[in-house]
Design an enzyme around this catalytic site. Structure first.
Site, short mmCIF file in Angstrom:
data_model
loop_
_atom_site.label_atom_id
_atom_site.label_comp_id
_atom_site.label_asym_id
_atom_site.label_seq_id
_atom_site.Cartn_x
_atom_site.Cartn_y
_atom_site.Cartn_z
CD GLU A 160 13.67 28.54 56.42
OE1 GLU A 160 14.22 29.56 55.95
OE2 GLU A 160 12.51 28.21 56.15
CB THR A 185 7.63 33.07 57.27
OG1 THR A 185 7.70 32.75 55.88
CG2 THR A 185 7.39 31.81 58.07
N1 LIG Z 1 18.78 33.71 51.21
C1 LIG Z 1 17.58 34.27 51.38
N2 LIG Z 1 16.62 34.11 50.45
C2 LIG Z 1 15.41 34.69 50.61
N3 LIG Z 1 15.06 35.44 51.66
C3 LIG Z 1 15.98 35.62 52.62
C4 LIG Z 1 17.27 35.04 52.53
N4 LIG Z 1 17.95 35.37 53.64
C5 LIG Z 1 17.16 36.16 54.38
N5 LIG Z 1 15.96 36.32 53.77
C6 LIG Z 1 14.83 37.10 54.29
O1 LIG Z 1 13.80 36.17 54.60
C7 LIG Z 1 12.54 36.74 54.35
C8 LIG Z 1 11.79 35.81 53.42
O2 LIG Z 1 11.61 34.58 54.06
P1 LIG Z 1 10.16 34.05 54.40
O3 LIG Z 1 9.36 35.17 55.04
O4 LIG Z 1 10.32 32.79 55.16
O5 LIG Z 1 9.54 33.80 52.97
P2 LIG Z 1 9.53 32.51 52.09
O6 LIG Z 1 8.19 31.94 52.28
O7 LIG Z 1 9.63 32.96 50.68
O8 LIG Z 1 10.66 31.66 52.53
C9 LIG Z 1 12.77 38.08 53.71
O9 LIG Z 1 12.64 39.06 54.73
C10 LIG Z 1 14.21 38.02 53.26
O10 LIG Z 1 14.85 39.27 53.27
N1 LIG Z 2 5.58 25.90 58.70
C1 LIG Z 2 5.97 27.23 58.31
C2 LIG Z 2 6.31 27.20 56.83
C3 LIG Z 2 6.67 28.53 56.26
O1 LIG Z 2 6.90 28.36 54.87
P1 LIG Z 2 7.32 29.58 53.93
O2 LIG Z 2 7.51 28.99 52.58
O3 LIG Z 2 6.19 30.55 53.98
O4 LIG Z 2 8.59 30.16 54.50
C4 LIG Z 2 4.79 28.17 58.57
O5 LIG Z 2 3.70 27.83 58.15
O6 LIG Z 2 4.98 29.20 59.21
#
Ligand SMILES: Nc1ncnc2c1ncn2[C@@H]1O[C@H](COP(=O)(O)OP(=O)(O)O)[C@@H](O)[C@H]1O
Ligand SMILES: N[C@@H](CCOP(=O)(O)O)C(=O)O
Length: 292
Positions: A120, A168
């Protein structure tokens, strides 16, 4: 080859910013791993065009490195990236469980949560565990630096995902860095109420405990139509509605038997704002499962 199904998750639940998380029975990512001399990643499925295959940029690359478990990894995305439904965490959790099984390590599940949280950090800049904890352990989880507490619970849910993207990383930038004593008291009260509701499988108490005037309003402002969707879901029988994770998905906790009405009310409310959406009618689910 080892194959693992790893669920979508909803973090925060309003009052539990960076602490609470819930595993959803659906949607899910599926992660396949095979031993290899060095780690390679292939991404297929929903939104795969937005997910890097470079192991240094994908959450599963950091997990393979932390476990010292090189592999040829294929991710079949069922959880749309940048959804607020723990998409990056589902892959990281799935990879942690799959690689652990592939290499026969039998790592303690709480340690696997810490390893998946390193994935993450690749996308959000911080190793927060509130998505990977439920994605691995299932149910409702409380993730703190001191450890992870998990509880089984039974709740009916709708996760409504609008056709917009909120990263995020961006959504963390709008969170206030300080809060007043009144806000602290309100947050502690709500989080305690929510935890009691989870223990009792009580959607009214959980819904009341999702109240949050600190983080949620700043994220809601990034989601077109949020207020209308919140009002429509509540009118259709939701006991609590909040931003799922960092958004843009919106989570509704529902009285049993109301999820169909809540899902359609949320979709209609987004549509009235000109936003297409998809609603998952679901329940609290299990953690990542090895199925091959
Ligand atoms: N295995 C993965 N699955 C999904 N998103 C990924 C992965 N690895 C890297 N990413 C990147 O992470 C970002 C999405 O994660 P995030 O913003 O935390 O959204 P979510 O809430 O869906 O987790 C995107 O920029 C994506 O390209
Ligand atoms: N606590 C984090 C959780 C992010 O969750 P996601 O599903 O949007 O990746 C935040 O609130 O930033």
């Amino acid at each position: 080859m080892v194959t693992v199904r790893a669920p979508a998750t909803s973090a925060n639940l309003g009052s539990g910013f960076d602490v609470f998380g819930l595993a959803l029975a659906r949607p899910a990512d599926v992660v396949h791993v095979e031993k290899a001399d060095e780690t390679t990643i292939t991404v297929e499925g929903i939104g795969s065009q937005y997910v890097p295959e470079d192991p240094r940029k994908n959450t599963v690359g950091a997990v393979a490195e932390a476990l010292d478990a090189p592999a040829s990894i294929t991710i079949d995305k069922g959880v749309r990236p940048s959804s607020g439904l723990g998409s990056s965490a589902a892959s990281a959790a799935g990879a942690a469980v799959a690689l652990d099984a592939l290499y026969g390590r039998e790592t303690d599940p709480e340690e696997l949560v810490r390893i998946a949280a390193k994935g993450e950090a690749v996308v959000s800049g911080e190793a927060h565990a509130d998505n990977v904890a439920p994605a691995i352990l299932g149910g409702f989880t409380i993730a703190t630096p001191e450890g992870i507490t998990s509880m089984e619970t039974s709740l009916s849910l709708v996760a409504c995902l609008p056709d917009i993207v909120v990263s995020t990383r961006d959504a963390r930038a709008v969170v206030p860095s300080e809060l007043s004593l009144d806000d602290l008291v309100g947050t502690v009260g709500a989080a305690a109420t929510l935890t009691a509701g989870v223990a009792r499988n009580d959607p009214e108490l959980v819904g009341r405990g999702m109240a949050d005037g600190v983080v949620t309003p700043t994220r809601a402002a990034l989601i077109d139509g949020y207020d209308a969707v919140h009002a429509a879901a509540t009118a259709a029988g939701a006991t609590g509605v909040t931003v799922s994770g960092a958004g843009p998905a919106v989570l509704a906790v529902c009285q049993d038997g109301t999820t169909e009405a809540v899902a359609s009310a949320m979709i209609d409310a987004f549509a009235e704002q000109g936003v297409d959406s998809h609603a998952y009618q679901t329940i609290v689910g299990q953690g990542a499962e090895v199925f091959v």
